[in-house]
Design a protein around this motif. Structure first.
Motif, PDB file in Angstrom:
ATOM      1  N   TRP A 200       0.844  -1.183   0.000  1.00  0.00           N
ATOM      2  CA  TRP A 200       0.000   0.000   0.000  1.00  0.00           C
ATOM      3  C   TRP A 200       0.885   1.240   0.000  1.00  0.00           C
ATOM      4  O   TRP A 200       1.830   1.319   0.780  1.00  0.00           O
ATOM      5  N   ILE A 201       0.562   2.194  -0.848  1.00  0.00           N
ATOM      6  CA  ILE A 201       1.384   3.399  -0.947  1.00  0.00           C
ATOM      7  C   ILE A 201       0.546   4.633  -0.639  1.00  0.00           C
ATOM      8  O   ILE A 201      -0.519   4.842  -1.234  1.00  0.00           O
ATOM      9  N   GLY A 202       1.025   5.416   0.323  1.00  0.00           N
ATOM     10  CA  GLY A 202       0.388   6.676   0.674  1.00  0.00           C
ATOM     11  C   GLY A 202       1.122   7.822   0.005  1.00  0.00           C
ATOM     12  O   GLY A 202       2.356   7.875   0.015  1.00  0.00           O
ATOM     13  N   THR A 203       0.362   8.716  -0.604  1.00  0.00           N
ATOM     14  CA  THR A 203       0.958   9.807  -1.375  1.00  0.00           C
ATOM     15  C   THR A 203       0.567  11.164  -0.792  1.00  0.00           C
ATOM     16  O   THR A 203      -0.319  11.271   0.049  1.00  0.00           O
ATOM     17  N   SER A 204       1.229  12.192  -1.279  1.00  0.00           N
ATOM     18  CA  SER A 204       0.885  13.552  -0.904  1.00  0.00           C
ATOM     19  C   SER A 204      -0.011  14.134  -1.991  1.00  0.00           C
ATOM     20  O   SER A 204       0.471  14.649  -2.995  1.00  0.00           O
ATOM     21  N   GLY A 205      -1.336  13.950  -1.819  1.00  0.00           N
ATOM     22  CA  GLY A 205      -2.281  14.526  -2.766  1.00  0.00           C
ATOM     23  C   GLY A 205      -3.033  13.529  -3.628  1.00  0.00           C
ATOM     24  O   GLY A 205      -4.040  13.877  -4.237  1.00  0.00           O
ATOM     25  N   SER A 206      -2.549  12.284  -3.673  1.00  0.00           N
ATOM     26  CA  SER A 206      -3.240  11.271  -4.480  1.00  0.00           C
ATOM     27  C   SER A 206      -3.702  10.082  -3.644  1.00  0.00           C
ATOM     28  O   SER A 206      -3.863   8.967  -4.157  1.00  0.00           O
ATOM     29  N   GLY A 207      -3.899  10.308  -2.354  1.00  0.00           N
ATOM     30  CA  GLY A 207      -4.511   9.309  -1.493  1.00  0.00           C
ATOM     31  C   GLY A 207      -3.717   8.027  -1.308  1.00  0.00           C
ATOM     32  O   GLY A 207      -2.486   8.003  -1.360  1.00  0.00           O
ATOM     33  N   THR A 227     -10.401  10.759  -1.599  1.00  0.00           N
ATOM     34  CA  THR A 227     -11.560  11.388  -0.947  1.00  0.00           C
ATOM     35  C   THR A 227     -12.871  10.986  -1.623  1.00  0.00           C
ATOM     36  O   THR A 227     -13.890  10.843  -0.959  1.00  0.00           O
ATOM     37  N   SER A 228     -12.839  10.755  -2.938  1.00  0.00           N
ATOM     38  CA  SER A 228     -14.074  10.358  -3.629  1.00  0.00           C
ATOM     39  C   SER A 228     -14.518   8.951  -3.227  1.00  0.00           C
ATOM     40  O   SER A 228     -15.692   8.591  -3.362  1.00  0.00           O
ATOM     41  N   ASN A 233      -8.895  12.647   3.665  1.00  0.00           N
ATOM     42  CA  ASN A 233      -8.023  13.636   3.034  1.00  0.00           C
ATOM     43  C   ASN A 233      -7.005  12.907   2.163  1.00  0.00           C
ATOM     44  O   ASN A 233      -6.615  11.790   2.469  1.00  0.00           O
ATOM     45  N   ASP A 234      -6.572  13.539   1.076  1.00  0.00           N
ATOM     46  CA  ASP A 234      -5.691  12.858   0.114  1.00  0.00           C
ATOM     47  C   ASP A 234      -4.195  12.975   0.420  1.00  0.00           C
ATOM     48  O   ASP A 234      -3.363  12.424  -0.303  1.00  0.00           O
ATOM     49  N   VAL A 235      -3.854  13.740   1.467  1.00  0.00           N
ATOM     50  CA  VAL A 235      -2.436  13.835   1.852  1.00  0.00           C
ATOM     51  C   VAL A 235      -2.189  12.854   2.995  1.00  0.00           C
ATOM     52  O   VAL A 235      -2.584  13.076   4.130  1.00  0.00           O
ATOM     53  N   ILE A 236      -1.526  11.745   2.663  1.00  0.00           N
ATOM     54  CA  ILE A 236      -1.300  10.649   3.627  1.00  0.00           C
ATOM     55  C   ILE A 236       0.030  10.865   4.348  1.00  0.00           C
ATOM     56  O   ILE A 236       1.048  11.158   3.725  1.00  0.00           O
ATOM     57  N   GLN A 237       0.009  10.691   5.665  1.00  0.00           N
ATOM     58  CA  GLN A 237       1.253  10.797   6.442  1.00  0.00           C
ATOM     59  C   GLN A 237       1.813   9.419   6.800  1.00  0.00           C
ATOM     60  O   GLN A 237       3.014   9.206   6.762  1.00  0.00           O
ATOM     61  N   SER A 238       0.928   8.474   7.163  1.00  0.00           N
ATOM     62  CA  SER A 238       1.398   7.122   7.480  1.00  0.00           C
ATOM     63  C   SER A 238       0.242   6.127   7.406  1.00  0.00           C
ATOM     64  O   SER A 238      -0.924   6.511   7.466  1.00  0.00           O
ATOM     65  N   GLU A 252      -3.490  14.541   6.709  1.00  0.00           N
ATOM     66  CA  GLU A 252      -3.314  15.898   7.226  1.00  0.00           C
ATOM     67  C   GLU A 252      -4.534  16.364   8.016  1.00  0.00           C
ATOM     68  O   GLU A 252      -4.446  17.302   8.796  1.00  0.00           O
ATOM     69  N   TYR A 253      -5.714  15.740   7.770  1.00  0.00           N
ATOM     70  CA  TYR A 253      -6.947  16.189   8.429  1.00  0.00           C
ATOM     71  C   TYR A 253      -7.653  15.054   9.151  1.00  0.00           C
ATOM     72  O   TYR A 253      -8.848  14.857   8.990  1.00  0.00           O
ATOM     73  N   GLY A 254      -6.893  14.271   9.925  1.00  0.00           N
ATOM     74  CA  GLY A 254      -7.508  13.208  10.711  1.00  0.00           C
ATOM     75  C   GLY A 254      -7.175  11.813  10.218  1.00  0.00           C
ATOM     76  O   GLY A 254      -6.414  11.633   9.268  1.00  0.00           O
ATOM     77  N   ILE A 255      -7.776  10.830  10.893  1.00  0.00           N
ATOM     78  CA  ILE A 255      -7.471   9.418  10.640  1.00  0.00           C
ATOM     79  C   ILE A 255      -8.660   8.726   9.975  1.00  0.00           C
ATOM     80  O   ILE A 255      -9.809   8.942  10.352  1.00  0.00           O
ATOM     81  N   SER A 256      -8.368   7.903   8.980  1.00  0.00           N
ATOM     82  CA  SER A 256      -9.384   7.039   8.365  1.00  0.00           C
ATOM     83  C   SER A 256      -9.032   5.586   8.657  1.00  0.00           C
ATOM     84  O   SER A 256      -7.865   5.203   8.586  1.00  0.00           O
TER      85      SER A 256
END
Length: 267
Positions: A200-207, A227-228, A233-238, A252-256
């Motif tokens: 699984w890959i988390g990106t900055s802006g592409s979810g 997000t769709s 949020n589409d900016v993933i940190q971890s 950047e805006y909470g946990i999913s």
């Protein structure tokens, strides 16, 4: 200590082989606790942040620092030296990774990927990879897949290679990026291998993206979740998985919380 003090934010965590827990905060203080988190065994202050930690096969602690290079063990420091081609290529060390053969890889933010090679005097020299472009020199994350292939996340996409092949020839890697049309993003923030071996890959802006290599790693199939699809949020940190197979995605805006079996998010 004062919980409202942002300088006390924990930047890095590591559980060592002996069970002890290392923590580093934004002020550059490193703590070592016993396995029960009851007693502080050591407290060490640095001028800069600890950005990465890893133990080698001998149990030595490697510390990657933001701005002052790499420390191995108690007192071996390595810094960039413009006059020495075997020195560290950059003093911003964002990750340290021990592969399945015990080799130590260093990801720098600005100098690419390094392989630490032992020298006869008990120290290390560094071999440099991914020097080709500005984006590839920005290395953030490393993860190994079930086949022993290493995935490196940079600011110019994902580089995938077999360590033995890359060591034999620095051009032996596959690059998947937005720039070359093989992936949905250049900015890779995290890579997570789940219990089923999926990447699984988390990106900055592409979810969040579930990535499956094809054609012997010459192409990369990816399923996109943004997000769709319900991600907060589409900016993933971890990204981290739990025992039930759910993925916890910090943005950047909470946990999913993502349930792969139903492809559903809970925010």
């Amino acid at each position: 200590e004062d919980a409202s003090d942002r300088s006390n934010t924990i930047r890095m965590l590591l559980r060592g082989k002996n069970g002890n827990v290392y923590m580093a905060n934004r002020m550059g203080t490193l703590y070592e606790y016993d396995a029960d988190l009851k007693n502080i065994l050591r407290r060490e202050k640095f001028t800069h942040n600890v950005y990465s930690m890893c133990e080698d096969n001998e149990g030595q602690l490697w510390l990657g620092m933001r701005g002052i290079g790499l420390r191995i063990g108690a007192d071996q420091w390595y810094r960039y030296n413009s006059k020495d081609n075997n020195s560290l290529s950059n003093d911003n060390v964002y990750l340290i990774y021990r592969d399945r053969k015990g080799r130590m890889w260093i990801g720098t933010f600005g100098g690419g990927l390094e392989l630490a090679e032992p020298t006869p005097d008990g120290k290390y020299k560094f071999r440099h990879f991914f020097q080709q472009t500005f984006g590839m020199r920005m290395v953030r994350v490393i993860e190994e897949d079930a086949n022993g292939m290493v995935w490196v996340g940079t600011s110019e996409g994902i580089c995938i290679f077999h360590p033995d092949s890359l060591i034999a020839d620095g051009d032996n890697y596959h690059l998947f990026s937005y720039t070359n049309g093989k992936f949905c993003s250049n900015e890779i923030k995290c890579i997570y291998r789940d219990t089923k071996g999926r990447m699984w890959i988390g990106t900055s802006g592409s979810g969040l993206n579930l990535c499956t290599p094809q054609d012997d790693y010459h192409s990369l199939k990816y399923e996109h979740y943004g997000t769709s699809e319900g991600l907060v949020n589409d900016v993933i940190q971890s990204v981290l998985g739990d025992r039930k197979g759910n993925l916890w995605v910090a943005t950047e805006y909470g946990i999913s919380k993502f349930t792969p079996s139903t492809r559903s998010f809970e925010n």
